[in-house]
Design a protein around this motif. Structure first.
Motif, PDB file in Angstrom:
ATOM      1  N   LEU A 290       0.654  -1.326   0.049  1.00  0.00           N
ATOM      2  CA  LEU A 290       0.014  -0.006  -0.066  1.00  0.00           C
ATOM      3  C   LEU A 290       0.797   1.372   0.076  1.00  0.00           C
ATOM      4  O   LEU A 290       0.502   2.144  -0.951  1.00  0.00           O
ATOM      5  CB  LEU A 290      -0.821  -0.073   1.190  1.00  0.00           C
ATOM      6  N   LEU A 291       1.762   1.313   0.843  1.00  0.00           N
ATOM      7  CA  LEU A 291       2.722   2.534   0.954  1.00  0.00           C
ATOM      8  C   LEU A 291       3.559   2.582  -0.284  1.00  0.00           C
ATOM      9  O   LEU A 291       3.700   3.842  -0.712  1.00  0.00           O
ATOM     10  CB  LEU A 291       3.787   2.497   2.073  1.00  0.00           C
ATOM     11  N   GLY A 292       4.054   1.409  -1.112  1.00  0.00           N
ATOM     12  CA  GLY A 292       4.761   1.738  -2.162  1.00  0.00           C
ATOM     13  C   GLY A 292       3.793   2.328  -3.397  1.00  0.00           C
ATOM     14  O   GLY A 292       4.367   3.121  -4.107  1.00  0.00           O
ATOM     15  N   SER A 293       2.789   1.967  -3.294  1.00  0.00           N
ATOM     16  CA  SER A 293       1.426   2.335  -4.188  1.00  0.00           C
ATOM     17  C   SER A 293       1.260   4.125  -4.006  1.00  0.00           C
ATOM     18  O   SER A 293       1.360   4.694  -5.151  1.00  0.00           O
ATOM     19  CB  SER A 293       0.257   1.688  -4.475  1.00  0.00           C
ATOM     20  N   VAL A 294       1.231   4.235  -2.888  1.00  0.00           N
ATOM     21  CA  VAL A 294       1.122   5.638  -2.349  1.00  0.00           C
ATOM     22  C   VAL A 294       2.071   6.428  -2.890  1.00  0.00           C
ATOM     23  O   VAL A 294       2.106   7.603  -3.647  1.00  0.00           O
ATOM     24  CB  VAL A 294       0.809   5.945  -0.889  1.00  0.00           C
ATOM     25  N   ILE A 295       3.435   6.121  -2.534  1.00  0.00           N
ATOM     26  CA  ILE A 295       4.424   6.805  -2.878  1.00  0.00           C
ATOM     27  C   ILE A 295       4.684   6.879  -4.375  1.00  0.00           C
ATOM     28  O   ILE A 295       5.375   7.775  -4.849  1.00  0.00           O
ATOM     29  CB  ILE A 295       5.780   6.259  -2.045  1.00  0.00           C
ATOM     30  N   SER A 296       4.437   5.945  -5.162  1.00  0.00           N
ATOM     31  CA  SER A 296       4.602   6.099  -6.533  1.00  0.00           C
ATOM     32  C   SER A 296       3.787   7.245  -7.170  1.00  0.00           C
ATOM     33  O   SER A 296       4.149   7.981  -7.848  1.00  0.00           O
ATOM     34  CB  SER A 296       4.016   4.578  -7.082  1.00  0.00           C
ATOM     35  N   ILE A 297       2.450   7.169  -6.817  1.00  0.00           N
ATOM     36  CA  ILE A 297       1.429   7.972  -7.365  1.00  0.00           C
ATOM     37  C   ILE A 297       1.531   9.302  -6.927  1.00  0.00           C
ATOM     38  O   ILE A 297       1.582  10.338  -7.545  1.00  0.00           O
ATOM     39  CB  ILE A 297       0.114   7.606  -7.223  1.00  0.00           C
ATOM     40  N   LEU A 298       1.870   9.674  -5.563  1.00  0.00           N
ATOM     41  CA  LEU A 298       2.016  10.850  -5.084  1.00  0.00           C
ATOM     42  C   LEU A 298       3.321  11.563  -5.568  1.00  0.00           C
ATOM     43  O   LEU A 298       3.395  12.511  -5.777  1.00  0.00           O
ATOM     44  CB  LEU A 298       2.104  11.098  -3.651  1.00  0.00           C
ATOM     45  N   GLY A 299       4.475  10.513  -5.692  1.00  0.00           N
ATOM     46  CA  GLY A 299       5.773  10.988  -6.323  1.00  0.00           C
ATOM     47  C   GLY A 299       5.769  11.437  -7.602  1.00  0.00           C
ATOM     48  O   GLY A 299       6.284  12.305  -7.901  1.00  0.00           O
ATOM     49  N   SER A 300       4.703  10.812  -8.553  1.00  0.00           N
ATOM     50  CA  SER A 300       4.590  10.926  -9.741  1.00  0.00           C
ATOM     51  C   SER A 300       4.093  12.635 -10.077  1.00  0.00           C
ATOM     52  O   SER A 300       4.527  13.363 -10.740  1.00  0.00           O
ATOM     53  CB  SER A 300       3.640  10.209 -10.595  1.00  0.00           C
ATOM     54  N   HIS A 301       3.290  13.019  -8.975  1.00  0.00           N
ATOM     55  CA  HIS A 301       2.738  14.441  -9.121  1.00  0.00           C
ATOM     56  C   HIS A 301       3.552  15.413  -8.622  1.00  0.00           C
ATOM     57  O   HIS A 301       3.717  16.299  -9.262  1.00  0.00           O
ATOM     58  CB  HIS A 301       1.370  14.390  -8.282  1.00  0.00           C
ATOM     59  N   SER A 317      10.050   7.448 -19.194  1.00  0.00           N
ATOM     60  CA  SER A 317       9.137   6.577 -18.851  1.00  0.00           C
ATOM     61  C   SER A 317       8.750   6.390 -17.276  1.00  0.00           C
ATOM     62  O   SER A 317       8.145   5.617 -16.704  1.00  0.00           O
ATOM     63  CB  SER A 317       9.633   5.256 -19.339  1.00  0.00           C
ATOM     64  N   GLY A 318       9.139   7.662 -16.624  1.00  0.00           N
ATOM     65  CA  GLY A 318       9.045   7.694 -15.310  1.00  0.00           C
ATOM     66  C   GLY A 318       9.507   6.357 -14.164  1.00  0.00           C
ATOM     67  O   GLY A 318       8.867   5.895 -13.258  1.00  0.00           O
ATOM     68  N   VAL A 319      10.754   6.214 -14.587  1.00  0.00           N
ATOM     69  CA  VAL A 319      11.342   5.015 -13.712  1.00  0.00           C
ATOM     70  C   VAL A 319      11.653   5.787 -12.357  1.00  0.00           C
ATOM     71  O   VAL A 319      11.698   4.889 -11.447  1.00  0.00           O
ATOM     72  CB  VAL A 319      12.500   4.645 -14.366  1.00  0.00           C
ATOM     73  N   HIS A 320      11.838   6.930 -12.189  1.00  0.00           N
ATOM     74  CA  HIS A 320      12.065   7.393 -10.655  1.00  0.00           C
ATOM     75  C   HIS A 320      10.779   6.974  -9.725  1.00  0.00           C
ATOM     76  O   HIS A 320      11.139   6.446  -8.667  1.00  0.00           O
ATOM     77  CB  HIS A 320      12.330   9.014 -10.727  1.00  0.00           C
ATOM     78  N   PHE A 321       9.614   7.327 -10.249  1.00  0.00           N
ATOM     79  CA  PHE A 321       8.527   6.977  -9.423  1.00  0.00           C
ATOM     80  C   PHE A 321       7.971   5.814  -9.579  1.00  0.00           C
ATOM     81  O   PHE A 321       7.157   5.110  -8.592  1.00  0.00           O
ATOM     82  CB  PHE A 321       7.662   8.115  -9.433  1.00  0.00           C
ATOM     83  N   THR A 322       8.403   5.097 -10.373  1.00  0.00           N
ATOM     84  CA  THR A 322       7.880   3.540 -10.701  1.00  0.00           C
ATOM     85  C   THR A 322       8.931   2.710 -10.046  1.00  0.00           C
ATOM     86  O   THR A 322       8.450   1.534  -9.395  1.00  0.00           O
ATOM     87  CB  THR A 322       8.059   3.296 -12.205  1.00  0.00           C
ATOM     88  N   PHE A 323      10.226   2.974 -10.000  1.00  0.00           N
ATOM     89  CA  PHE A 323      11.117   1.741  -9.322  1.00  0.00           C
ATOM     90  C   PHE A 323      12.165   2.652  -8.371  1.00  0.00           C
ATOM     91  O   PHE A 323      12.267   1.917  -7.290  1.00  0.00           O
ATOM     92  CB  PHE A 323      12.246   1.504 -10.411  1.00  0.00           C
ATOM     93  N   GLY A 324      12.577   3.654  -8.321  1.00  0.00           N
ATOM     94  CA  GLY A 324      13.460   4.512  -7.666  1.00  0.00           C
ATOM     95  C   GLY A 324      12.781   4.770  -6.228  1.00  0.00           C
ATOM     96  O   GLY A 324      13.221   4.316  -5.279  1.00  0.00           O
ATOM     97  N   LEU A 325      11.484   5.546  -6.247  1.00  0.00           N
ATOM     98  CA  LEU A 325      10.992   5.528  -4.788  1.00  0.00           C
ATOM     99  C   LEU A 325      10.704   4.635  -4.081  1.00  0.00           C
ATOM    100  O   LEU A 325      10.957   4.403  -2.908  1.00  0.00           O
ATOM    101  CB  LEU A 325       9.847   6.766  -5.048  1.00  0.00           C
ATOM    102  N   PRO A 326       9.991   3.566  -4.667  1.00  0.00           N
ATOM    103  CA  PRO A 326       9.552   2.253  -4.100  1.00  0.00           C
ATOM    104  C   PRO A 326      10.746   1.538  -3.548  1.00  0.00           C
ATOM    105  O   PRO A 326      10.675   0.946  -2.597  1.00  0.00           O
ATOM    106  CB  PRO A 326       8.793   1.525  -4.997  1.00  0.00           C
ATOM    107  N   ALA A 327      11.869   1.678  -4.392  1.00  0.00           N
ATOM    108  CA  ALA A 327      12.931   0.916  -3.760  1.00  0.00           C
ATOM    109  C   ALA A 327      13.637   1.428  -2.502  1.00  0.00           C
ATOM    110  O   ALA A 327      14.210   0.903  -1.699  1.00  0.00           O
ATOM    111  CB  ALA A 327      14.052   0.867  -4.939  1.00  0.00           C
ATOM    112  N   VAL A 328      13.712   2.949  -2.615  1.00  0.00           N
ATOM    113  CA  VAL A 328      13.940   3.495  -1.551  1.00  0.00           C
ATOM    114  C   VAL A 328      13.277   3.118  -0.137  1.00  0.00           C
ATOM    115  O   VAL A 328      13.676   2.882   0.904  1.00  0.00           O
ATOM    116  CB  VAL A 328      14.107   5.144  -1.779  1.00  0.00           C
ATOM    117  N   LEU A 329      11.832   2.986  -0.520  1.00  0.00           N
ATOM    118  CA  LEU A 329      11.102   2.908   0.564  1.00  0.00           C
ATOM    119  C   LEU A 329      11.379   1.277   1.173  1.00  0.00           C
ATOM    120  O   LEU A 329      11.169   1.194   2.305  1.00  0.00           O
ATOM    121  CB  LEU A 329       9.572   2.835   0.050  1.00  0.00           C
TER     122      LEU A 329
END
Length: 412
Positions: A290-301, A317-329
């Motif tokens: 759940l937190l991964g999905s939240v950080i991905s969508i809010l991060g994209s905005h 292709s948005g790799v930062h909020f698709t892979f980078g931020l969830p990986a940091v989490l």
């Protein structure tokens, strides 16, 4: 081919021939015969899943641009089949240097395919800007650097060897962002870097394949495979549900946005890469999904509107909020879970030991991010030298620059 297009006949075929001859000669002198190869029948089905995920899933996942469909899938396949051989060659070199002690077999091929995930993610950041020569050079350099980063984590920061491979998302995302920041920005009036309904449909098809096979990716080298599969699947399921929920809540008219589904449904799998084997309770995996999905969508905005323009981040292709931020989490969650687990076992009596554990865990993913970003900046500068024939910004995101067409490439 019209004269305004650059020909790669004198560079790409000869570069591929040279690299393939190198791989073939090393395989002839170094690799064991078929009778001596280490083979495990239990690993091969999972290896097939990972292979499908990387080649087919990511190949279609990157088809986000309406006029870059041929190149997205074609170059992805070329980089993978070339990079897997090179990754095996690098592991063989590490074996000769006594840095690594694993024999050649299906597991080494699995590690090579998993290592290519970093390259595929980085290719998503420079999607449409780098030509084939630049992509090949970037892949070879990144694989070497990723293996060096793995060795540092394994030898000096005491990270288990199978977990060092789970840093592919961190390394690939931040290496790609650093590389693409060194490319010239496309002109504001260029509309080829947009998607179409057809390209988005193909891209989501690739997302679904990646989603299906991600439990195999997280568990292929794990000791407790069933635990890793279960945790990953639950996190993926929750992140997919959360993606639809948050997409409707954050869009202006309350409708689902395909861009949100494209990125956020995978966030649970990325987040679980570090934690799948240490989670004992399913509800923890579901919360992380759940937190991964939240950080991905809010991060994209936040990233696309607030940070990308001033920092000049060109994330196609948005790799930062698709892979980078969830990986940091996931990396932060792994530190917390390991500290809590060790603290409960020792009843919080040995605080210096806990501090040392935190230092190693935090140091591992900080080292990965910093190495990826710094070497990515240097690699981006190297890729833009005249010898590699950088593409003019007016030819970004266009299949016709590389592929023969019986018709215009407007359909993709």
């Amino acid at each position: 081919m019209p004269s305004r297009y650059l020909s790669f006949r004198c560079s790409v075929p000869w570069l591929l021939l040279l690299l393939q001859a190198l791989f073939l000669s090393r395989a002839f002198f170094a690799f064991p015969s078929a009778d001596d190869i280490n083979f495990s029948s239990s690993v091969y089905p999972v290896f097939q899943d990972v292979n499908h995920m990387v080649i087919f899933g990511f190949g279609f996942f990157l088809m986000v641009l309406r006029r870059y469909g041929y190149s997205s899938t074609g170059f992805n396949f070329l980089l993978i089949v070339l990079g897997v051989q090179f990754s095996v060659l690098v592991e063989d070199l590490l074996l000769l240097l006594r840095i690594q002690y694993s024999a050649f077999g299906v597991e080494s091929l699995a590690r090579a395919v998993m290592s290519m995930t970093a390259v595929v993610i980085s290719a998503g950041a420079v999607l449409g800007k780098a030509n084939p020569v630049q992509l090949i050079v970037m892949s070879l350099v990144e694989l070497i650097l990723f293996h060096v980063s793995r060795c540092i984590n394994s030898k000096y920061l005491k990270v288990p060897e199978n977990l060092t491979l789970m840093h592919v998302h961190l390394f690939g995302a931040y290496f790609g962002l650093a590389v693409t920041s060194r490319f010239p920005e496309p002109p504001p009036g260029l509309d080829k870097n947009r998607s179409s309904p057809k390209s988005e449909l193909f891209s989501v098809l690739g997302t679904v394949f990646v989603w299906m096979f991600w439990p195999s990716f997280n568990s292929i080298l794990a000791e407790l495979q069933f635990q890793a599969m279960l945790s990953t699947y639950l996190a993926l399921a929750v992140s997919a549900v959360a993606a639809f929920m948050l997409s409707a809540l954050t869009s202006k008219d309350g409708k689902f946005r395909m861009a949100h589904i494209h990125s956020a449904v995978l966030a649970g799998g990325v987040t679980m890469s570090f934690t799948a084997i240490i989670i004992k309770h399913p509800w923890i995996a579901m919360i992380l999904g759940l937190l991964g999905s939240v950080i991905s969508i809010l991060g994209s905005h936040c990233l696309q509107r607030c940070f990308n323009p001033p920092l000049k981040l060109q994330d196609t292709s948005g790799v930062h909020f698709t892979f980078g931020l969830p990986a940091v989490l996931g990396a932060v969650a792994a530190v917390v879970l390991r500290v809590v687990e060790k603290g409960i076992i020792e009843q919080w009596s040995d605080l210096p030991s806990l501090g040392y554990l935190i230092f190693l865990e935090v140091g591992a993913f900080c080292q990965t991010i910093s190495t990826a970003f710094i070497t990515g900046l240097i690699t981006g500068l190297i890729l833009n030298i005249k010898l590699l024939k950088a593409v003019h910004v007016s030819k970004y995101f266009d299949d016709q620059f590389y592929w023969e067409f019986p018709h215009l490439s407007v359909g993709f």
